[in-house]
Design a protein around this motif. Sequence first.
Motif, PDB file in Angstrom:
ATOM      1  N   PRO A  29       0.485  39.652  75.289  1.00  0.00           N
ATOM      2  CA  PRO A  29       1.405  40.780  75.097  1.00  0.00           C
ATOM      3  C   PRO A  29       2.240  40.538  73.851  1.00  0.00           C
ATOM      4  O   PRO A  29       2.584  39.391  73.530  1.00  0.00           O
ATOM      5  CB  PRO A  29       2.256  40.768  76.368  1.00  0.00           C
ATOM      6  CG  PRO A  29       2.182  39.357  76.845  1.00  0.00           C
ATOM      7  CD  PRO A  29       0.845  38.825  76.450  1.00  0.00           C
ATOM      8  N   THR A  30       2.562  41.596  73.136  1.00  0.00           N
ATOM      9  CA  THR A  30       3.322  41.474  71.903  1.00  0.00           C
ATOM     10  C   THR A  30       4.731  42.042  72.095  1.00  0.00           C
ATOM     11  O   THR A  30       5.041  42.638  73.119  1.00  0.00           O
ATOM     12  CB  THR A  30       2.637  42.234  70.758  1.00  0.00           C
ATOM     13  OG1 THR A  30       2.794  43.652  70.975  1.00  0.00           O
ATOM     14  CG2 THR A  30       1.155  41.906  70.682  1.00  0.00           C
ATOM     15  N   SER A  31       5.559  41.889  71.090  1.00  0.00           N
ATOM     16  CA  SER A  31       6.892  42.501  71.084  1.00  0.00           C
ATOM     17  C   SER A  31       6.861  43.873  70.409  1.00  0.00           C
ATOM     18  O   SER A  31       7.905  44.453  70.143  1.00  0.00           O
ATOM     19  CB  SER A  31       7.882  41.584  70.357  1.00  0.00           C
ATOM     20  OG  SER A  31       7.448  41.350  69.023  1.00  0.00           O
ATOM     21  N   LEU A  32       5.654  44.389  70.146  1.00  0.00           N
ATOM     22  CA  LEU A  32       5.480  45.670  69.460  1.00  0.00           C
ATOM     23  C   LEU A  32       5.159  46.809  70.418  1.00  0.00           C
ATOM     24  O   LEU A  32       4.844  47.905  69.990  1.00  0.00           O
ATOM     25  CB  LEU A  32       4.381  45.540  68.407  1.00  0.00           C
ATOM     26  CG  LEU A  32       4.604  44.460  67.341  1.00  0.00           C
ATOM     27  CD1 LEU A  32       3.389  44.361  66.425  1.00  0.00           C
ATOM     28  CD2 LEU A  32       5.868  44.741  66.548  1.00  0.00           C
ATOM     29  N   GLY A  33       5.191  46.530  71.737  1.00  0.00           N
ATOM     30  CA  GLY A  33       4.972  47.591  72.709  1.00  0.00           C
ATOM     31  C   GLY A  33       3.539  47.775  73.136  1.00  0.00           C
ATOM     32  O   GLY A  33       3.182  48.833  73.656  1.00  0.00           O
ATOM     33  N   TYR A  34       2.691  46.756  72.938  1.00  0.00           N
ATOM     34  CA  TYR A  34       1.317  46.862  73.419  1.00  0.00           C
ATOM     35  C   TYR A  34       0.769  45.469  73.738  1.00  0.00           C
ATOM     36  O   TYR A  34       1.266  44.454  73.245  1.00  0.00           O
ATOM     37  CB  TYR A  34       0.415  47.564  72.404  1.00  0.00           C
ATOM     38  CG  TYR A  34       0.265  46.865  71.068  1.00  0.00           C
ATOM     39  CD1 TYR A  34      -0.692  45.874  70.872  1.00  0.00           C
ATOM     40  CD2 TYR A  34       1.067  47.227  69.977  1.00  0.00           C
ATOM     41  CE1 TYR A  34      -0.835  45.247  69.649  1.00  0.00           C
ATOM     42  CE2 TYR A  34       0.930  46.603  68.750  1.00  0.00           C
ATOM     43  CZ  TYR A  34      -0.030  45.617  68.583  1.00  0.00           C
ATOM     44  OH  TYR A  34      -0.168  44.996  67.373  1.00  0.00           O
ATOM     45  N   LEU A  35      -0.257  45.466  74.579  1.00  0.00           N
ATOM     46  CA  LEU A  35      -0.994  44.250  74.903  1.00  0.00           C
ATOM     47  C   LEU A  35      -2.162  44.124  73.942  1.00  0.00           C
ATOM     48  O   LEU A  35      -2.910  45.079  73.734  1.00  0.00           O
ATOM     49  CB  LEU A  35      -1.505  44.327  76.348  1.00  0.00           C
ATOM     50  CG  LEU A  35      -2.517  43.272  76.794  1.00  0.00           C
ATOM     51  CD1 LEU A  35      -1.863  41.897  76.862  1.00  0.00           C
ATOM     52  CD2 LEU A  35      -3.119  43.649  78.135  1.00  0.00           C
ATOM     53  N   ASN A  36      -2.329  42.968  73.340  1.00  0.00           N
ATOM     54  CA  ASN A  36      -3.377  42.731  72.356  1.00  0.00           C
ATOM     55  C   ASN A  36      -4.476  41.874  72.993  1.00  0.00           C
ATOM     56  O   ASN A  36      -4.216  40.741  73.391  1.00  0.00           O
ATOM     57  CB  ASN A  36      -2.791  42.018  71.140  1.00  0.00           C
ATOM     58  CG  ASN A  36      -3.694  42.109  69.918  1.00  0.00           C
ATOM     59  OD1 ASN A  36      -4.584  42.933  69.879  1.00  0.00           O
ATOM     60  ND2 ASN A  36      -3.452  41.261  68.936  1.00  0.00           N
ATOM     61  N   LEU A  37      -5.682  42.420  73.116  1.00  0.00           N
ATOM     62  CA  LEU A  37      -6.820  41.676  73.643  1.00  0.00           C
ATOM     63  C   LEU A  37      -7.869  41.521  72.557  1.00  0.00           C
ATOM     64  O   LEU A  37      -8.145  42.463  71.818  1.00  0.00           O
ATOM     65  CB  LEU A  37      -7.433  42.408  74.837  1.00  0.00           C
ATOM     66  CG  LEU A  37      -6.537  42.609  76.063  1.00  0.00           C
ATOM     67  CD1 LEU A  37      -7.283  43.409  77.132  1.00  0.00           C
ATOM     68  CD2 LEU A  37      -6.058  41.281  76.625  1.00  0.00           C
ATOM     69  N   PHE A  38      -8.471  40.334  72.459  1.00  0.00           N
ATOM     70  CA  PHE A  38      -9.465  40.048  71.430  1.00  0.00           C
ATOM     71  C   PHE A  38     -10.878  40.063  72.008  1.00  0.00           C
ATOM     72  O   PHE A  38     -11.107  39.610  73.130  1.00  0.00           O
ATOM     73  CB  PHE A  38      -9.197  38.683  70.794  1.00  0.00           C
ATOM     74  CG  PHE A  38      -7.876  38.611  70.077  1.00  0.00           C
ATOM     75  CD1 PHE A  38      -7.664  39.318  68.904  1.00  0.00           C
ATOM     76  CD2 PHE A  38      -6.836  37.854  70.590  1.00  0.00           C
ATOM     77  CE1 PHE A  38      -6.447  39.259  68.246  1.00  0.00           C
ATOM     78  CE2 PHE A  38      -5.618  37.777  69.940  1.00  0.00           C
ATOM     79  CZ  PHE A  38      -5.425  38.492  68.763  1.00  0.00           C
ATOM     80  N   CYS A  39     -11.823  40.542  71.193  1.00  0.00           N
ATOM     81  CA  CYS A  39     -13.223  40.636  71.622  1.00  0.00           C
ATOM     82  C   CYS A  39     -13.992  39.385  71.215  1.00  0.00           C
ATOM     83  O   CYS A  39     -15.064  39.462  70.601  1.00  0.00           O
ATOM     84  CB  CYS A  39     -13.883  41.863  70.995  1.00  0.00           C
ATOM     85  SG  CYS A  39     -13.049  43.417  71.324  1.00  0.00           S
ATOM     86  N   ASN A  40     -13.470  38.223  71.545  1.00  0.00           N
ATOM     87  CA  ASN A  40     -14.128  36.999  71.082  1.00  0.00           C
ATOM     88  C   ASN A  40     -14.627  36.126  72.226  1.00  0.00           C
ATOM     89  O   ASN A  40     -14.789  34.922  72.072  1.00  0.00           O
ATOM     90  CB  ASN A  40     -13.200  36.189  70.172  1.00  0.00           C
ATOM     91  CG  ASN A  40     -11.919  35.771  70.879  1.00  0.00           C
ATOM     92  OD1 ASN A  40     -11.741  36.055  72.064  1.00  0.00           O
ATOM     93  ND2 ASN A  40     -11.038  35.102  70.168  1.00  0.00           N
ATOM     94  N   THR A  41     -14.871  36.726  73.387  1.00  0.00           N
ATOM     95  CA  THR A  41     -15.486  36.003  74.497  1.00  0.00           C
ATOM     96  C   THR A  41     -16.801  36.671  74.830  1.00  0.00           C
ATOM     97  O   THR A  41     -16.859  37.878  75.034  1.00  0.00           O
ATOM     98  CB  THR A  41     -14.573  35.999  75.732  1.00  0.00           C
ATOM     99  OG1 THR A  41     -13.348  35.352  75.397  1.00  0.00           O
ATOM    100  CG2 THR A  41     -15.221  35.257  76.887  1.00  0.00           C
ATOM    101  N   THR A  42     -17.861  35.889  74.874  1.00  0.00           N
ATOM    102  CA  THR A  42     -19.183  36.438  75.139  1.00  0.00           C
ATOM    103  C   THR A  42     -19.599  36.137  76.570  1.00  0.00           C
ATOM    104  O   THR A  42     -19.170  35.168  77.181  1.00  0.00           O
ATOM    105  CB  THR A  42     -20.228  35.850  74.177  1.00  0.00           C
ATOM    106  OG1 THR A  42     -20.311  34.437  74.413  1.00  0.00           O
ATOM    107  CG2 THR A  42     -19.847  36.098  72.738  1.00  0.00           C
ATOM    108  N   SER A  43     -20.465  36.972  77.109  1.00  0.00           N
ATOM    109  CA  SER A  43     -21.015  36.763  78.444  1.00  0.00           C
ATOM    110  C   SER A  43     -22.255  37.623  78.573  1.00  0.00           C
ATOM    111  O   SER A  43     -22.320  38.735  78.049  1.00  0.00           O
ATOM    112  CB  SER A  43     -19.993  37.145  79.522  1.00  0.00           C
ATOM    113  OG  SER A  43     -20.535  36.950  80.809  1.00  0.00           O
ATOM    114  N   GLN A  44     -23.282  37.117  79.257  1.00  0.00           N
ATOM    115  CA  GLN A  44     -24.504  37.902  79.442  1.00  0.00           C
ATOM    116  C   GLN A  44     -24.226  39.168  80.232  1.00  0.00           C
ATOM    117  O   GLN A  44     -24.859  40.194  80.039  1.00  0.00           O
ATOM    118  CB  GLN A  44     -25.570  37.055  80.143  1.00  0.00           C
ATOM    119  CG  GLN A  44     -26.141  35.951  79.269  1.00  0.00           C
ATOM    120  CD  GLN A  44     -27.250  35.194  79.970  1.00  0.00           C
ATOM    121  OE1 GLN A  44     -27.356  35.202  81.189  1.00  0.00           O
ATOM    122  NE2 GLN A  44     -28.091  34.534  79.194  1.00  0.00           N
ATOM    123  N   ASN A  45     -23.280  39.101  81.140  1.00  0.00           N
ATOM    124  CA  ASN A  45     -22.854  40.275  81.907  1.00  0.00           C
ATOM    125  C   ASN A  45     -21.392  40.079  82.263  1.00  0.00           C
ATOM    126  O   ASN A  45     -20.861  38.961  82.233  1.00  0.00           O
ATOM    127  CB  ASN A  45     -23.710  40.467  83.161  1.00  0.00           C
ATOM    128  CG  ASN A  45     -23.782  39.200  83.993  1.00  0.00           C
ATOM    129  OD1 ASN A  45     -22.788  38.751  84.537  1.00  0.00           O
ATOM    130  ND2 ASN A  45     -24.967  38.611  84.069  1.00  0.00           N
TER     131      ASN A  45
END
Length: 234
Positions: A68-84
Motif C-alpha cells: 500500500p502507498t501513501s498516494l491513495g492506492y494499493l500497488n501490486l506488481f506482476c512479477n510472480t509467475t505460476s502455471q495456474n
Amino acid sequence: MKWVNDWPVMGEDYDKNGIGEPVTTYKKPNVGKKYPIEAPAESDEFNEPRLGLQWQWQANRQINWGFPTSLGYLNLFCNTTSQNIFNAPNLLLQKFPAEEFTATTKLTFNPRLNRESTGLIVMGLDYSFLSFKNNEGKLYLSQKTGTFDKTVSEKETTPTQIDNNTIYLRVKIGKGGMCDFFYSLDDKNYQKIGNEFKAKEGKWIGAKVGLFALGEEVKNDSGNVEVDWFRITK
C-alpha cells in the motif's frame, strides 16, 4: 469460550465429555455495559500506507509482491509467475464477510510485459476470477474457472477486448455461494461476464475473495496495477 477447572472450553459441550462443539450463533455475554454492534473491517480505500487487518496473502509475504502507498492506492506488481493461479503465492484475499454480499474494485492496469494480468478472484479448491490481461499490447478481459482434484484444470471464456486500462470489476455472491461476475468502465453500467460459479472452501480455509497480479517472466521492470479501492456492499 468459558473456563472449566482453570481450562478454556471452546464451543458448547453438548454431550458433557469436556470437548466443546462449534456454534453458529450464541447469546452475547453480559459485560456490564452496552456497546454498539461492530463488524470486522471489509472494504478498503487504500488511503493508508498499510494493509487493513482483513487482508491475508496466500503465502508468506514477499516485499516485491506489492504494498500500500501513501498516494491513495494499493500497488501490486506482476512479477510472480505460476502455471495456474491455484499455486500462485501472491493472492491478496479476505474471508467472505457474509452469506450474501457484493465485492467491487477499481483497478488501473499498467502492464509492461506480454501476458501480464491482474483481476478479481473468488478462491477455494474450486475458484473463478476475472482476468484483465495484456496480450501483444492490447488488454482483454475474461473469466477463468478452475477446479482442483489432484491436479488443476482451468477453463476460460472468450476474451473481450477493453480499450481502457482503468476498469471496475465486481462479483455478487448469493446464497449457497453462487457467484456472478460483472465489469464496468464508468462504475455505473455493469455488464455480466462469464458463467455462474459456486464458491467452494479451500484446503484449510473457507472461500475467500480478493486480488492478484501475475506475469510470465520475473523481471525488475514488470508491470503493476494500482488498486484505488475495494468495497464490500450488501
